[in-house]
Design an enzyme around this catalytic site. Sequence first.
Site, PDB file in Angstrom:
ATOM      1  N   ARG A 147       0.849  -1.191   0.000  1.00 39.28           N
ATOM      2  CA  ARG A 147       0.000   0.000   0.000  1.00 39.28           C
ATOM      3  C   ARG A 147       0.887   1.245   0.000  1.00 39.28           C
ATOM      4  O   ARG A 147       1.682   1.443   0.921  1.00 39.28           O
ATOM      5  CB  ARG A 147      -0.928   0.016   1.224  1.00 39.28           C
ATOM      6  CG  ARG A 147      -1.977  -1.103   1.212  1.00 39.28           C
ATOM      7  CD  ARG A 147      -2.993  -0.877   0.126  1.00 39.28           C
ATOM      8  NE  ARG A 147      -3.995  -1.953   0.045  1.00 39.28           N
ATOM      9  CZ  ARG A 147      -3.928  -2.956  -0.811  1.00 39.28           C
ATOM     10  NH1 ARG A 147      -2.894  -3.052  -1.644  1.00 39.28           N
ATOM     11  NH2 ARG A 147      -4.874  -3.872  -0.850  1.00 39.28           N
ATOM     12  N   ALA A 176      -8.102  27.772   4.274  1.00 41.03           N
ATOM     13  CA  ALA A 176      -7.588  26.511   4.801  1.00 41.03           C
ATOM     14  C   ALA A 176      -6.074  26.530   4.767  1.00 41.03           C
ATOM     15  O   ALA A 176      -5.459  27.325   4.050  1.00 41.03           O
ATOM     16  CB  ALA A 176      -8.125  25.327   3.988  1.00 41.03           C
ATOM     17  N   GLU A 187      -1.237  32.410  -3.719  1.00 39.77           N
ATOM     18  CA  GLU A 187      -2.057  33.289  -2.891  1.00 39.77           C
ATOM     19  C   GLU A 187      -1.929  34.759  -3.301  1.00 39.77           C
ATOM     20  O   GLU A 187      -2.787  35.570  -2.959  1.00 39.77           O
ATOM     21  CB  GLU A 187      -1.687  33.119  -1.429  1.00 39.77           C
ATOM     22  CG  GLU A 187      -2.074  31.751  -0.875  1.00 39.77           C
ATOM     23  CD  GLU A 187      -1.761  31.607   0.593  1.00 39.77           C
ATOM     24  OE1 GLU A 187      -1.107  32.526   1.147  1.00 39.77           O
ATOM     25  OE2 GLU A 187      -2.161  30.606   1.204  1.00 39.77           O
ATOM     26  N   ARG A 223      -5.077  26.018  -8.560  1.00 33.28           N
ATOM     27  CA  ARG A 223      -4.580  24.766  -8.004  1.00 33.28           C
ATOM     28  C   ARG A 223      -3.928  23.973  -9.132  1.00 33.28           C
ATOM     29  O   ARG A 223      -4.606  23.419  -9.993  1.00 33.28           O
ATOM     30  CB  ARG A 223      -5.719  23.963  -7.362  1.00 33.28           C
ATOM     31  CG  ARG A 223      -6.296  24.609  -6.117  1.00 33.28           C
ATOM     32  CD  ARG A 223      -5.241  24.793  -5.045  1.00 33.28           C
ATOM     33  NE  ARG A 223      -5.796  25.198  -3.756  1.00 33.28           N
ATOM     34  CZ  ARG A 223      -5.062  25.469  -2.682  1.00 33.28           C
ATOM     35  NH1 ARG A 223      -3.734  25.392  -2.748  1.00 33.28           N
ATOM     36  NH2 ARG A 223      -5.633  25.820  -1.549  1.00 33.28           N
ATOM     37  N   GLU A 247      -5.117  31.008   9.539  1.00 33.01           N
ATOM     38  CA  GLU A 247      -5.479  30.929   8.120  1.00 33.01           C
ATOM     39  C   GLU A 247      -6.543  31.952   7.750  1.00 33.01           C
ATOM     40  O   GLU A 247      -6.485  32.544   6.673  1.00 33.01           O
ATOM     41  CB  GLU A 247      -5.958  29.517   7.781  1.00 33.01           C
ATOM     42  CG  GLU A 247      -4.887  28.451   7.906  1.00 33.01           C
ATOM     43  CD  GLU A 247      -3.673  28.726   7.036  1.00 33.01           C
ATOM     44  OE1 GLU A 247      -3.828  29.307   5.934  1.00 33.01           O
ATOM     45  OE2 GLU A 247      -2.552  28.374   7.441  1.00 33.01           O
ATOM     46  N   GLU A 268      -5.483  34.669   4.909  1.00 28.79           N
ATOM     47  CA  GLU A 268      -6.119  34.599   3.597  1.00 28.79           C
ATOM     48  C   GLU A 268      -7.201  35.651   3.388  1.00 28.79           C
ATOM     49  O   GLU A 268      -7.483  36.010   2.243  1.00 28.79           O
ATOM     50  CB  GLU A 268      -6.701  33.199   3.376  1.00 28.79           C
ATOM     51  CG  GLU A 268      -5.632  32.117   3.320  1.00 28.79           C
ATOM     52  CD  GLU A 268      -6.152  30.793   2.799  1.00 28.79           C
ATOM     53  OE1 GLU A 268      -7.339  30.717   2.412  1.00 28.79           O
ATOM     54  OE2 GLU A 268      -5.373  29.830   2.789  1.00 28.79           O
ATOM     55  N   PRO A 311      -8.871   8.852   2.112  1.00 25.18           N
ATOM     56  CA  PRO A 311      -8.287   7.813   2.972  1.00 25.18           C
ATOM     57  C   PRO A 311      -7.759   6.584   2.240  1.00 25.18           C
ATOM     58  O   PRO A 311      -7.028   5.789   2.839  1.00 25.18           O
ATOM     59  CB  PRO A 311      -9.443   7.446   3.905  1.00 25.18           C
ATOM     60  CG  PRO A 311     -10.682   7.839   3.165  1.00 25.18           C
ATOM     61  CD  PRO A 311     -10.307   9.054   2.390  1.00 25.18           C
TER      62      PRO A 311
END
Length: 208
Positions: free
Chosen positions: A41, A80, A148, A68, A97, A101, A119
């Site tokens: 894994r 975030a 940013e 992104r 944050e 931001e 997950p």
Amino acid sequence: MTIEDTPEEWEIRATTTPFRGAKTSVRTDRVVMPDGSEATRDYQVHPGSVAVLALDEEGRVLVVRQYRHPVRERLWEIPAGLLDVPGENPLHAARRELYEEAHVEAGDWRVLTDVYTTPGGCDEAVRIFLARDLSEAEGERFAVEHEEADMEVARVPVAELVRGVLAGDLHNNCLVVGVLALVAAERGEGLDALRPALAPWPARPFVA
């Protein structure tokens, strides 16, 4: 039958870290399956994150829009960021944050929800806070850089965000989960019934 996630850890016969980055790494484990066989894994090891659904008096959510690179899109998101220090108090990180931001502070904080983002391939845990009683932060604005530096900030009605989520126009994980959790909480026991801001977080233990 109680529907809740429970801790469990299968035996690991071997582990390696083929990649180490500035904030995250990749780990390869040889895990023993229930039938006694072994399987490999690979997953990203992540320090954890916080996100802030900041709700103003007019029922609008503070959102930011930034590029992104992995998905090649400019996404609308809620503020975030990473937990920069192991054991860092997530509320302190969330306040930071929101300030960095959006140059905003909040007088009322609660835990909206806790999630694992992916997950099956990453151990990132995110605590999403609800922040209310918003006001402009004092002092100079935080000096931003990289993505940013080109970030937009807006306040959008909750209903418009819900429409965008269900229409497939908004994709950021924390925004989607946060907005829908907010609506569910409002229709349920109410926002004041949410967990306190310093509620325990087993996925990322911290000192209050």
